[in-house]
Design an enzyme around this catalytic site. Structure first.
Site, PDB file in Angstrom:
ATOM      1  N   ASP A 272      11.593  -0.342  -9.121  1.00 48.39           N
ATOM      2  CA  ASP A 272      10.605   0.718  -9.357  1.00 48.39           C
ATOM      3  C   ASP A 272       9.278   0.061  -9.736  1.00 48.39           C
ATOM      4  OD1 ASP A 272       9.059   2.791 -10.288  1.00 48.39           O
ATOM      5  OD2 ASP A 272      10.524   3.507 -11.753  1.00 48.39           O
ATOM      6  N   ILE A 273       8.268   0.265  -8.944  1.00 52.23           N
ATOM      7  CA  ILE A 273       6.985  -0.427  -9.158  1.00 52.23           C
ATOM      8  C   ILE A 273       6.338  -0.018 -10.482  1.00 52.23           C
ATOM      9  CG2 ILE A 273       5.437   1.207  -7.977  1.00 52.23           C
ATOM     10  CD1 ILE A 273       4.180  -1.333  -6.610  1.00 52.23           C
TER      11      ILE A 273
ATOM     12  N   GLY B 269       6.654  10.833  -3.695  1.00 51.07           N
ATOM     13  CA  GLY B 269       6.958   9.416  -3.505  1.00 51.07           C
ATOM     14  C   GLY B 269       6.457   8.535  -4.629  1.00 51.07           C
TER      15      GLY B 269
ATOM     16  N   ASP C 266       3.456   7.689  -5.304  1.00 54.31           N
ATOM     17  CA  ASP C 266       2.251   8.289  -5.901  1.00 54.31           C
ATOM     18  C   ASP C 266       2.645   9.175  -7.091  1.00 54.31           C
ATOM     19  OD1 ASP C 266      -0.373   9.084  -6.231  1.00 54.31           O
ATOM     20  OD2 ASP C 266      -0.504  10.246  -4.379  1.00 54.31           O
TER      21      ASP C 266
ATOM     22  N   TYR D 189       4.498   9.050   5.241  1.00 49.89           N
ATOM     23  CA  TYR D 189       3.547   8.805   6.329  1.00 49.89           C
ATOM     24  C   TYR D 189       4.184   8.192   7.582  1.00 49.89           C
ATOM     25  CZ  TYR D 189      -0.596  10.155   3.581  1.00 49.89           C
ATOM     26  OH  TYR D 189      -1.554  10.855   2.874  1.00 49.89           O
TER      27      TYR D 189
HETATM   28  N1  AR6 Z   1       8.602   2.173  -6.653  1.00 50.16           N
HETATM   29  C1  AR6 Z   1       8.485   1.485  -5.489  1.00 50.16           C
HETATM   30  N2  AR6 Z   1       8.516   2.070  -4.269  1.00 50.16           N
HETATM   31  C2  AR6 Z   1       8.697   3.413  -4.237  1.00 50.16           C
HETATM   32  C3  AR6 Z   1       8.819   4.204  -5.398  1.00 50.16           C
HETATM   33  C4  AR6 Z   1       8.764   3.528  -6.645  1.00 50.16           C
HETATM   34  N3  AR6 Z   1       8.882   4.193  -7.809  1.00 50.16           N
HETATM   35  N4  AR6 Z   1       8.970   5.505  -5.010  1.00 50.16           N
HETATM   36  C5  AR6 Z   1       8.964   5.522  -3.664  1.00 50.16           C
HETATM   37  N5  AR6 Z   1       8.795   4.266  -3.191  1.00 50.16           N
HETATM   38  P1  AR6 Z   1       5.604   7.153   0.035  1.00 50.16           P
HETATM   39  P2  AR6 Z   1       3.448   6.903   2.038  1.00 50.16           P
HETATM   40  C6  AR6 Z   1       8.699   3.784  -1.800  1.00 50.16           C
HETATM   41  O1  AR6 Z   1       6.135   8.349   0.729  1.00 50.16           O
HETATM   42  O2  AR6 Z   1       4.420   6.827   3.145  1.00 50.16           O
HETATM   43  C7  AR6 Z   1       2.670  10.833  -1.232  1.00 50.16           C
HETATM   44  O3  AR6 Z   1       2.943  12.188  -1.376  1.00 50.16           O
HETATM   45  C8  AR6 Z   1       9.297   4.631  -0.702  1.00 50.16           C
HETATM   46  O4  AR6 Z   1      10.709   4.435  -0.642  1.00 50.16           O
HETATM   47  O5  AR6 Z   1       5.514   7.185  -1.445  1.00 50.16           O
HETATM   48  O6  AR6 Z   1       2.294   5.954   2.012  1.00 50.16           O
HETATM   49  C9  AR6 Z   1       1.179  10.526  -1.328  1.00 50.16           C
HETATM   50  O7  AR6 Z   1       0.504  11.397  -2.180  1.00 50.16           O
HETATM   51  C10 AR6 Z   1       8.592   4.090   0.514  1.00 50.16           C
HETATM   52  O8  AR6 Z   1       9.234   2.891   0.973  1.00 50.16           O
HETATM   53  O9  AR6 Z   1       4.109   6.767   0.572  1.00 50.16           O
HETATM   54  C11 AR6 Z   1       0.720  10.673   0.090  1.00 50.16           C
HETATM   55  O10 AR6 Z   1       0.434  12.022   0.401  1.00 50.16           O
HETATM   56  C12 AR6 Z   1       7.208   3.686  -0.027  1.00 50.16           C
HETATM   57  O11 AR6 Z   1       7.335   3.739  -1.451  1.00 50.16           O
HETATM   58  C13 AR6 Z   1       1.905  10.209   0.895  1.00 50.16           C
HETATM   59  O12 AR6 Z   1       3.053  10.418   0.072  1.00 50.16           O
HETATM   60  C14 AR6 Z   1       6.071   4.565   0.414  1.00 50.16           C
HETATM   61  O13 AR6 Z   1       6.509   5.921   0.495  1.00 50.16           O
HETATM   62  C15 AR6 Z   1       1.832   8.733   1.200  1.00 50.16           C
HETATM   63  O14 AR6 Z   1       2.890   8.383   2.029  1.00 50.16           O
END
Ligand code: AR6
Length: 187
Positions: free
Chosen positions: A18-19, A40, A42, A134
């Site tokens: 978890d980042i 996600g 964010d 995304y």
């Molecule tokens: N720590 C590390 N990685 C994570 C965590 C965490 N706590 N949670 C999720 N991931 P995403 P995107 C990973 O969807 O595709 C949001 O709603 C996840 O498994 O978070 O860039 C924003 O507001 C995946 O591999 O980001 C934008 O609207 C990675 O993080 C949109 O989603 C990215 O997944 C951005 O979409």
């Protein structure tokens, strides 16, 4: 959190976890144009940082980015309640089969590295930007990340961490790195 594996003489670390738990100078957020949070990673970052993060993002919108943060662009805020001192908000591209957006994804990584260097910081951690909601194909994203890191890290004092949320993502990254000829450091 798994044990890190490393590449590029220790300059690139790869972990699963978890980042929001990482004690680094800056973590990168996979944000959207609005900077107002979302799902996600964010959502996780905003929850862990606390309400002050949203207020700082609102201030950024008012002062610097009234129309929102464009794809491939980055912006800095404090980390507030996070162990990380800063958050770099990066807007990755939404994947589209018929349009090559690799430059925009590379830009998120490149500009984040430039920004931490400008701030005089040493450590930065990235999630897998654009590979969740995304829809960017994970292995293609890994190729882009590796090429930015290989170009930038050898000439820099930075240590970068790639923080993958799932074990499968970690394995997939290792396979891509190995296929492209990146050797793991000997431990
Ligand atoms: N720590 C590390 N990685 C994570 C965590 C965490 N706590 N949670 C999720 N991931 P995403 P995107 C990973 O969807 O595709 C949001 O709603 C996840 O498994 O978070 O860039 C924003 O507001 C995946 O591999 O980001 C934008 O609207 C990675 O993080 C949109 O989603 C990215 O997944 C951005 O979409």
């Amino acid at each position: 959190m798994t044990t890190a594996i490393s590449y590029m003489s220790g300059k690139l670390r790869v972990i699963q976890g978890d980042i929001t738990a990482l004690e680094v100078d800056a973590i990168v957020n996979a944000a959207n144009h609005s900077l107002m949070g979302g799902g996600g990673v964010d959502g996780a970052i905003h929850r862990a940082a606390g309400a002050e993060l949203k207020a700082a993002c609102q201030a950024l919108r008012q002062k610097q980015w009234p129309d929102g943060l464009p794809d491939g662009e980055v912006a800095l805020t404090p980390g507030f309640n996070l162990p990380a001192r800063y958050v770099i908000h990066a807007v990755g591209p939404v994947y589209a089969k018929t349009i090559d957006k690799s430059d925009l994804l590379a830009s998120c990584y490149h500009k984040s590295l430039m920004l931490v260097e400008q701030q005089g910081l040493n450590t930065i951690a990235f999630p897998a930007i654009s590979t969740g909601v995304y829809g960017y194909p994970f292995e293609q994203a890994c190729e882009i990340v590796l090429s930015v890191m290989a170009e930038k890290l050898p000439h820099s004092k930075l240590t970068a961490t790639l923080c993958f949320f799932g074990q499968q993502d970690m394995e997939a990254f290792r396979n891509v790195a190995s296929r492209l000829g990146y050797q793991r450091d000997r431990s």
